[in-house]
Design a protein around this motif. Structure first.
Motif, short mmCIF file in Angstrom:
data_model
loop_
_atom_site.label_atom_id
_atom_site.label_comp_id
_atom_site.label_asym_id
_atom_site.label_seq_id
_atom_site.Cartn_x
_atom_site.Cartn_y
_atom_site.Cartn_z
N LYS A 1 0.37 -1.62 0.15
CA LYS A 1 0.06 0.31 0.08
C LYS A 1 0.78 1.73 0.36
CE LYS A 1 -1.42 -2.68 3.11
NZ LYS A 1 -1.84 -3.37 3.63
N THR A 2 2.58 1.22 0.34
CA THR A 2 2.89 1.80 -0.16
C THR A 2 4.23 2.39 -0.83
OG1 THR A 2 4.87 1.12 0.81
CG2 THR A 2 3.75 1.87 3.00
N ARG A 3 3.08 1.32 -2.28
CA ARG A 3 4.01 2.42 -3.58
C ARG A 3 3.44 3.41 -4.42
NH1 ARG A 3 0.46 -2.39 -6.38
NH2 ARG A 3 -1.00 -1.06 -5.90
N GLU A 4 2.29 4.01 -3.48
CA GLU A 4 1.73 5.84 -4.70
C GLU A 4 2.33 6.68 -3.56
OE1 GLU A 4 -2.42 6.25 -3.61
OE2 GLU A 4 -2.11 4.03 -4.59
N MET A 5 3.21 6.27 -2.37
CA MET A 5 3.42 7.36 -2.11
C MET A 5 4.42 8.13 -2.32
SD MET A 5 3.91 6.33 2.15
CE MET A 5 4.34 4.75 1.33
N ARG A 6 4.21 9.64 -2.00
CA ARG A 6 5.18 10.32 -2.45
C ARG A 6 6.92 9.79 -1.55
NH1 ARG A 6 3.10 14.40 -0.02
NH2 ARG A 6 4.47 14.39 1.91
N LEU B 1 7.84 10.90 1.77
CA LEU B 1 7.15 9.97 3.14
C LEU B 1 7.26 8.38 3.38
CD1 LEU B 1 4.34 9.85 4.88
CD2 LEU B 1 2.51 9.34 2.94
N LYS C 1 -6.17 7.54 2.66
CA LYS C 1 -5.26 7.07 2.92
C LYS C 1 -4.04 8.00 3.96
CE LYS C 1 -4.95 4.34 -0.84
NZ LYS C 1 -4.44 4.81 -2.22
N TYR D 1 -4.58 6.35 7.05
CA TYR D 1 -3.86 4.83 7.19
C TYR D 1 -2.83 5.42 7.39
CZ TYR D 1 -2.06 0.99 5.30
OH TYR D 1 -0.93 0.09 4.40
N PHE D 2 -1.92 6.02 6.42
CA PHE D 2 -0.51 6.49 7.18
C PHE D 2 -0.29 6.47 8.65
CE2 PHE D 2 -0.17 7.45 2.51
CZ PHE D 2 0.26 5.67 2.19
N GLU E 1 -5.37 -2.29 0.16
CA GLU E 1 -5.70 -1.44 -1.02
C GLU E 1 -7.00 -0.55 -0.96
OE1 GLU E 1 -2.61 -1.00 -2.77
OE2 GLU E 1 -2.88 1.57 -3.41
N LEU F 1 -9.65 0.54 0.93
CA LEU F 1 -8.94 2.36 1.45
C LEU F 1 -10.11 2.86 0.42
CD1 LEU F 1 -5.19 1.98 2.53
CD2 LEU F 1 -7.70 2.59 4.03
N MET G 1 5.63 13.37 10.62
CA MET G 1 6.51 12.27 9.46
C MET G 1 5.04 12.18 8.17
SD MET G 1 4.38 9.65 7.81
CE MET G 1 2.89 8.97 9.56
N LEU G 2 4.17 13.06 8.66
CA LEU G 2 3.13 13.64 7.18
C LEU G 2 3.72 14.11 6.41
CD1 LEU G 2 -0.20 12.70 8.58
CD2 LEU G 2 0.74 11.07 6.69
#
Lengths: 456, 456, 456, 456
Positions: free
Chosen positions: A324-329, A332, B23, B26-27, B65, B68, B209-210
Motif C-alpha cells: 500500500k505504500t507504492r503510491e506514496m511520495r 513520506l 490514505k 491510514y499512513f 488497498e 481504502l 511524519m506526514l
C-alpha cells in the motif's frame, strides 16, 4: 542503510532423540529470521519417514502450533528463505523433500550455483525433469544420479566436484544429517551442542539463544555428518583461500553472532572507529541510520568524543513489503520508516552513520528530511568502501546498474545524496577492524571474484 | 522493560477537501501503531455519508488497498486500539459508527470512564440497549440523549459534565469534526496543519511524519471543531490542574514526539542523566534494555562517561502475541526476544538500564542470561520510581497484585531479580528531567489520583 | 424457475437441559438452509449468559466445530438469513444479541416491518441510536423502551400494537424463549417436541429430520413462551383473517414440510394436476425445470398420462452467487446450470413445467436451449397465476418493473420466452389444489394486500 | 445410493487462438465437477510458456477471477480430481507442469497404473527423484527418458508399451496438445468442436454445455494430436477388446452425456425398465434414492405403471465432507441428507430404487427412516448386480471388505438393510439396457479383469 532486498537465507539442523525437534527448529528460525523473510520451512525425519511444512512468508506466518505438533521425529532441518528478485511460488520454498533410490531425502541449499544452466542441461539430456528453478532441486537430482552404489557423503563429494558456486547446505536422509560448506567458506555455517545434542546453524546467535554452546565453524569444504554415533567430519576439498562474504560482518549477520572467530557487534563498532580515524568530521551529533548503522555509529562517536543519539526513529510496524505504500511520495515513505527527532537535529551539525550505501535513494531522502528538520550541516559516513561491482554469488540486488558507486564519483554521489560531505571507510580500514587481510570475499568492493564458473 | 500489555490507543482526524483522506489517515495510523496493535479503524465522511472499515489486528493487517479506495470523502477519523486484558471482538473496534437523531455519527474514545457503570444503568432505565461494553458506545448514547435541540458541541459539553474519567476523543458528524481532551489533559491530543488542512493527532510525530507542521496541543477541557470554516475552539471546563500521564514520557510516546512542549527523546535522556547523578554505579559497560531503555541508557552512560553498547540484541520478528511461545521455558522466551552479545558482556561489570520495572519477571530473566554469558557484575537501573499503585485510568496491567514494587522492598526486588544492585530514579529526578513539578499524573508512583468518580 | 433471489429466512429455537443445544440448532439450520443462504447465526443462553456466533454465508461456512463447542447452554435460537437485494454486512446477521434493562437478550426477526421508518423516527427523537438498518435492532429498542416495569411478553404485546408488518420472531432472554407469529400468520412458525423438549421452527421438515414430532402450528397473533415450566401460550391479538404467503407452497418451503396442515409436496403435485385439467397440451414428454418444477411436473404428467423425464440436468456445483459467471453469454450461464439431454428432447413435443415465472429471462433461455437441441415444439406451463403485483412484505425481488407478467400480456410473454404456447394455472386452480379459498396471501397475484401500514 | 467416495476425475483440453481458453476451460470444469471435487487445475500455454493454477477443493473454491485473468494463451488443459481415500496435498493436484529436455510440459493423468511400483523402481535405479506419489509424475519422467531423439507422440507410444493400466490422458507441450485413451477404452474421452476449435473432454455433456458439437469418442489406444494444423490421429495399439467402465453408465457420468454412443439418462431409464421386467414388486409408490436412482426409478415406475414421486427430499446444502457431522447419530446424518415426505409414504407399500448398492449402510438407514414414517412395506430395488469384486483400476472404495454383496447372500443383505424384499438387476439385464454384451468392464460384478499387470 542497506537495501531491504539484501538478505541471505538461514539454515538450521538438529539431531536429538527425545526432544521436540520441530519446536526447537521453529524457535531457531526466529533467531535466523533476519536472514530472510520470504519463505520458511521445516522437515522432520522420524519413524514415519520425512514430513515437511513450508510456505511463503515469515516463520510466524508459515507455522501454526498444529503444524508443528504433526512434525514428529528425532532429526530436523529448517530454513528461512531469501527472495532474490521476484516472489517465488510456494513450491520453491525449502527444504525440498523428495524420494530417490535410497528413500526419502530433504535438502536445503543456501547460496548460489554459478554453473546452474550447464548442470541442468546435462541432466535434461539424461531424462531428468524439473518442477522448479531452484538450486536445491538440481542438487537432489545430482545426488540421485550418483547415489546408486555409494554413500550419501560420497555422492555429495562427487557433486562438489561438479558444482561451481558458494553454499552452505544441509541434507537429511532417513538416518542421518549432513552439513556442507563450500570450499571457499563464502557462506557461514557452524556447529553447536544443545543439551548434549549436535546442531548446525548459519549463525552462532541461534545456538546461544537456544541455551546451547557454540563448538566451532564448519571448515570451508568440510562435510559433516551427524547420526546415531554422533558427529563425524570428512574433509574433502583441499581448502581454498577462505572467502567469507564480508557483508556478513557489515550487514547480514546478527550483532550477537560470532562468525569465523569474529563477533559481529564488535566488528561493526571497530569499523566505526576506523571510520573516525580515516574520516573525522566536525559534528555536534552522531546519528545512526537504524538498525544497520548503530554499531558503526557508536564506534564513530566514541572515537571522536562526539555526542551520540537516536535522532532517527524507526517505525517497527512498517513492513517493507507493504504494497500500500507504492503510491506514496518517496519522502513520506522514508519518514514512515525513519522519522527525525526535530528537537535533536535542529541547528546541529549532524553526522549520519550507516553501514553501507548501495543505491543511495533512501540515503538521499534521509539527508533531505534531516535537513528539513533544521540540521545546519548533514554529513554522511559509510562504514564500508563504495560498492562498485555486482555480486555473482546471489546476494540480492547488487546489480551493476543499481550501484550508485559504480556509476558516480564520490563527489557526484555526495551531490546526489545532497549532504555536505560524504565519506567511505577504506577496504584497509575494514581489514584493520576485522584484524585480518585475508579470509574474506570483497569482490563487490574490489572486483576480485574468488569463485568462477570456468575453473574455480 | 515495560510489559507489552502496556499500551495506549491512538487517534487521528483530518478535514481536507481534494485529498485522499483515507490514505492519509491510514499512513498516520502507522505512525501511531506503537500506541496499540489490537485493533484499527478508519471512518470517512463524504457525499455518501459515513463509511467505516475496521477490524482486529495491526494497521497492516486490517486494511487492504481495496478497502481504502472505497473510503471516499473529505473528513476522516482513525484509531489504533489498546487491548486492556483480553481480546475484544471485532465489534468493539473503533471508530464506532451509528445513526442518531441528526444523522450519522462516528466516534473514537481513547481513555477510561470511571463512572461507566452508573452512566450505563441510567441509560438502561431510559430504554437504551447496548451492543458492546465500550466507552465509545456509551458516549454515543449520551450524545444522542442530549442532542435533540442543541448543537453537537453543546451535547458534548453536557456529556462532559456527566462523565468522570480521562479521555481524548474525536467525533465526526456529516459536516464537522470535533476533538475533545479531558479537563485534566491526562491523554495527549494535538493540532497540526498538513498542506493547509487541519488535523488532530494523539502525538506530534504523526504530523511531522506526514510532512505537516505541529500547531499546538489541545488544552485540557477544550473542545475543538473543524469544519468548512476552519478550526474553532470552545473552552468549556475551568481548566483543572493538568495531569498528563507521566508514562507517556517514560514509555508510551514515540521519541520523536513533543507532548505539552516536551520532546520525549530528550526527556528520556534527561531521566538517564538524573539517574546517573542519583545512582552512579561502578560499571564497565552500560547496556540499554531495547527499545524502551535506549534513551535513558544513553543519558546514563554519557553522564558517567561509561562505555555504552547494544549488548542485548532484540529480535524484530518475535511478535509478543505469538501463541506458540506459550510452552517455552521462560528463559528461552526472553532470549528469543533479547539475546546478550557474549563477547561484550563476558568479564564485565554491566549496568542494565530500563525505563521502568513493572512485574519484574522479564528483568529477572534478562539479568540471569546476561550473567550466564559471563558478566562479572549485573546492576539494574530503572529510570523511574517504583510503580506501587494501580492505574485507575485504564493503563494496561498496572494491577496491584502484579506490581513487584507494591509487594516488595527494593532489597527484596533486587534479590528477586538477582542483580548485584538495583536503583530507581526518584520522582523528584523525573520532575527535574521534565523541567516541572506540576502538570503530570504520577498516581502510579505516589498514589495521588487526580480524577475521581465521586467528585472529580 | 423462481429467481434465486427469492428466499425467506428461517428460524429455530430449542429449550433443552442436558442437550448440546448449539449442535441441535446447527443441524436444524441445515434443514432450513433453503430459506436463506446469505447469513447464519446461533445464540445460546446458559450459565455464562448469552453467547452468539454468526456471519455471512451458509451454515457450513459460518460455523466451525470449535465455534459450536464454545456455545454452551440450555436454550438456543438459530437463524438463516435472506438477502433481500444487496449483501448486508456481517453486523446485520441475526440473531441480534444486546443488553438492556433486564439483562441480555437475543432476537431474530423474520419478516418485514412496513412502518419501520416511522417507528425509527420516534425512537431517534427519544435518543435511541442505531448501529444497523435491521428490523431486529428496531424491535429490541422497542422492547427495551417498554420493558422497565412489565414482563417481556407484555412488552412484546405492546410492540405488536405498534408494529405493522408480517413476521415470525423468536426472543431469548436469560431465562426463557418466546416465539411470536404475526396476527395474519403470513410467515410460518410451528411447535414440535424432540426427546421431550420443546422446539419452534419455521418449517416442520426440520423437526422430522431431527427425529422429533410436529405438535402444531403457532397460531396467527400467538405469543408462545418456553421456560423451565414448559410451554405456555398467550393469545394476544384477535385473530385476523389468516394470510399465509402462498409462495410458501409454490416455491419456498421444502417438499417434506407441512404448513398449516398442508403437505408441500402433495400441494405441488396437486397444482400440476389442476394445471393439466385447465391447460392440457399435446406433448410427447413432460420435463420439469429442476428443482422447483418437479412436483407440479409430476402431477401434470400423471394427470395427462404423458411420459415424464429429467430432460434438464441441473449442475449441483454451480453457485448462484459465483461472480465469475458475470461475463458469460447468458445462454452459457443457463446451460452451465441446466443442460438439456439431447437424446431425450430431439424431435419431441416438449412440455416444460415450472412452479412460477417471475422475470422470464431464465425461462427464455431454457426454451431456447431446448429448442436448439432439436425439440419440435416447446410448451411452457406455469403452476401458478401471472405474478403482477410486487410484494410489500419483503419477499425478494418481486419489484414491479421486474415482473414480466405486470408489463406484458400472456401472448407478449409467450413471444418473449419464445415458446409455442404458454399457460398459467389460475388462482382458483391453486385454491382447489390447496383445498381452501381462504387463509392465504395472494397479493402478488390479485393485488389484495392483507396488511397495510395505515390501519392494519 | 453410491458411496460419495466413488468418483472419477475429469479432463478437458482446448486449442483455440483468439479465445480466452482459461475461462472456457474453467466453465468446462464446472460441467465435469461431478467427476471429482477434491482438486482442480488449469494449465495454459501461450507466448510466456506454460502457466498453471491449481489447488484442493472444487472449481469454485480453487479459482478466482484474478487467477483466470493471468492465464493467457491459446491452449489449455484442465482437470477435476478424484480423491481416492485420503486427502492428497496441493502438490498432488493436476495438471502437473514440469520442464524437460524439450521445454515445458503439462500433463493430466486420469486412471490407474497397476504396475506403478515396478516402473518407479526402474526410474529410481536410473537416478530419478520423485516429489509426489502420483501417476502423473511417473508419466512425465517416463516421457522425459524417452524423448531425447523422438517426437512427443513417439515418446508416448513407448510409454504405452511400458505401462499397464487404464487411463485417459492429456499432454500439453509448448506447441501442441495430445490426448490419449488406454487400449481398452476403460476411461471415456471424446472429441468436440467449439466455434471451429478442437476440444477433448471426459464427457460429451461439457461440449454441449459450451455450445459446441460432439464429434466422436477417442478410440481405445488412440493418440490424438491437436496443433496449429488441426487434429491428427495416430492409432498405435492393436485395439484390445473394449472395456469401458460400466459404472460410468450406472453412476459416474452425467445423464446428459453420451459415452461410446449411448446416452446415460436413456441407459439408466432402460435399466429401470429391465429391473421392472426381472423383478416386479407389488407397490403403491416408486421412490428414487436421489439423485443417482432417479433414472432407473422412472423406468421402473413407467414399466410397471406404478405411481412415481420424490418421497425422499435431498438437502442440497449438506456437503458430504462436512466434518461436523461426524458425531451425529447415523440416522440423523441420513435424514439431514435425505428426509422422507411423511404424507407420501405413510400407509404405503414403497419401492425404493437406487442405481447400486455398495456398502449398504446408507441404504439401511433410508429403509429405516422410510419405515418410521409409516410405510407399510419397503422394497429395495437395485439397478445393477451385486458388486462382489474390488476394482483394480482405482475406482474409489470398492475394497473387498467394504462390499456388502461380497460377504453376504442376498437374503443376508436384505436382513441387514431391513427391507421386505431386495432385488438386483442381472448383468444380462444391463447388457440388454445398454444394447450390447461386449465393450464393457464388468469386473466388479463378474471378477473378469480386462487389464492385468503381468501380461495385458
Amino acid at each position: 542503510m542497506c537495501d531491504e532486498r539484501l538478505n541471505e537465507g538461514g539454515i538450521f539442523a538438529i539431531y536429538a532423540r527425545g526432544t521436540d525437534v520441530a519446536k526447537v527448529t521453529y524457535f531457531s528460525l526466529y533467531a535466523l529470521q533476519h536472514r530472510g523473510q520470504t519463505g520458511a520451512g521445516i522437515a522432520v525425519a522420524g519413524p514415519d519417514g520425512i514430513r515437511c511444512q513450508k510456505g511463503l512468508g515469515t516463520v510466524g506466518e508459515v507455522f501454526t502450533e498444529t503444524d508443528l505438533n504433526q512434525l514428529n521425529g528425532h532429526m530436523a532441518i529448517g530454513h528461512v528463505q531469501r527472495g532474490e528478485g521476484g516472489v517465488p511460488g510456494p513450491e520453491e520454498a525449502q527444504p525440498l523433500v523428495c524420494r530417490f533410490y535410497k528413500g526419502a531425502i530433504a535438502l536445503e541449499y543456501n547460496g548460489n550455483l554459478i554453473n546452474l544452466s550447464k548442470l541442468r542441461e546435462d541432466l535434461f539430456a539424461n531424462g531428468s525433469i524439473f518442477h522448479t528453478y531452484t538450486d536445491a532441486e538440481l542438487m537432489v537430482n545430482l545426488i540421485a544420479r550418483y547415489s546408486r552404489s555409494v554413500t550419501l557423503e560420497e555422492a555429495l563429494m562427487k557433486c562438489m566436484v561438479d558444482i561451481k558456486g558458494v553454499y552452505a547446505m544441509t541434507v537429511m536422509s532417513e538416518d542421518k544429517l549432513i552439513g556442507v560448506r563450500d570450499p571457499y567458506g563464502n557462506r557461514p555455517l557452524c556447529i553447536g551442542r544443545i543439551e548434549g545434542n549436535w546442531v548446525l546453524a548459519s549463525e552462532s546467535c541461534t545456538i546461544g539463544m537456544l541455551g546451547g554452546t557454540f563448538v566451532r565453524d564448519v571448515a570451508p569444504g568440510e562435510i559433516v555428518t551427524i547420526d546415531e554415533q554422533g558427529l563425524h567430519s570428512v574433509m574433502i576439498f583441499p581448502r581454498k583461500k577462505s572467502a567469507l562474504c564480508m557483508f556478513e560482518y557489515i550487514y547480514f549477520a546478527r550483532p550477537d553472532s560470532v562468525l569465523d572467530g569474529i563477533n559481529v557487534m564488535s566488528a561493526r563498532k571497530a569499523m566505526g572507529r576506523e571510520l573516525a580515524w580515516e574520516c573525522p568530521v566536525e559534528a555536534d551529533l552522531v546519528i545512526p541510520v537504524p538498525d544497520s548503522g548503530i554499531g558503526s555509529a557508536l564506534g564513530y562517536a566514541d572515537a571522536l568524543g562526539i555526542s551520540y543519539n537516536m535522532g532517527l526513529i524507526k517505525n517497527r510496524y512498517m513492513d517493507g513489503s507493504d504494497v500500500k505504500t507504492r503510491e506514496m511520495r518517496r519522502d513520506l515513505s522514508v519518514r514512515l520508516k525513519l522519522n527525525p527527532v526535530t528537537r535533536l537535529v535542529e541547528g546541529k551539525r549532524v553526522a549520519l552513520v550507516d553501514d553501507s550505501l548501495i543505491k543511495g535513494t533512501t540515503s538521499r531522502m534521509i539527508a533531505r528530511v534531516v535537513r528539513e528538520k533544521g540540521a545546519r550541516e548533514v554529513h554522511f559516513l559509510t562504514a564500508c568502501p563504495p560498492v562498485r561491482y555486482p555480486c555473482k554469488y546471489g546476494v540480492g540486488t547488487f546489480r551493476g546498474d543499481e550501484l550508485t558507486a559504480a556509476a558516480r564519483t564520490v563527489e557526484e554521489t555526495r551531490r546526489f545524496i545532497g549532504c555536505d560531505s560524504l565519506y567511505y571507510l577504506s577496504l584497509e580500514g575494514i581489514y584493520r577492524a576485522l584484524g585480518s587481510e585475508s579470509g574474506f570475499c570483497a569482490a563487490c568492493f574490489d572486483g576480485v571474484y574468488p569463485v568462477n564458473g570456468g575453473e574455480a
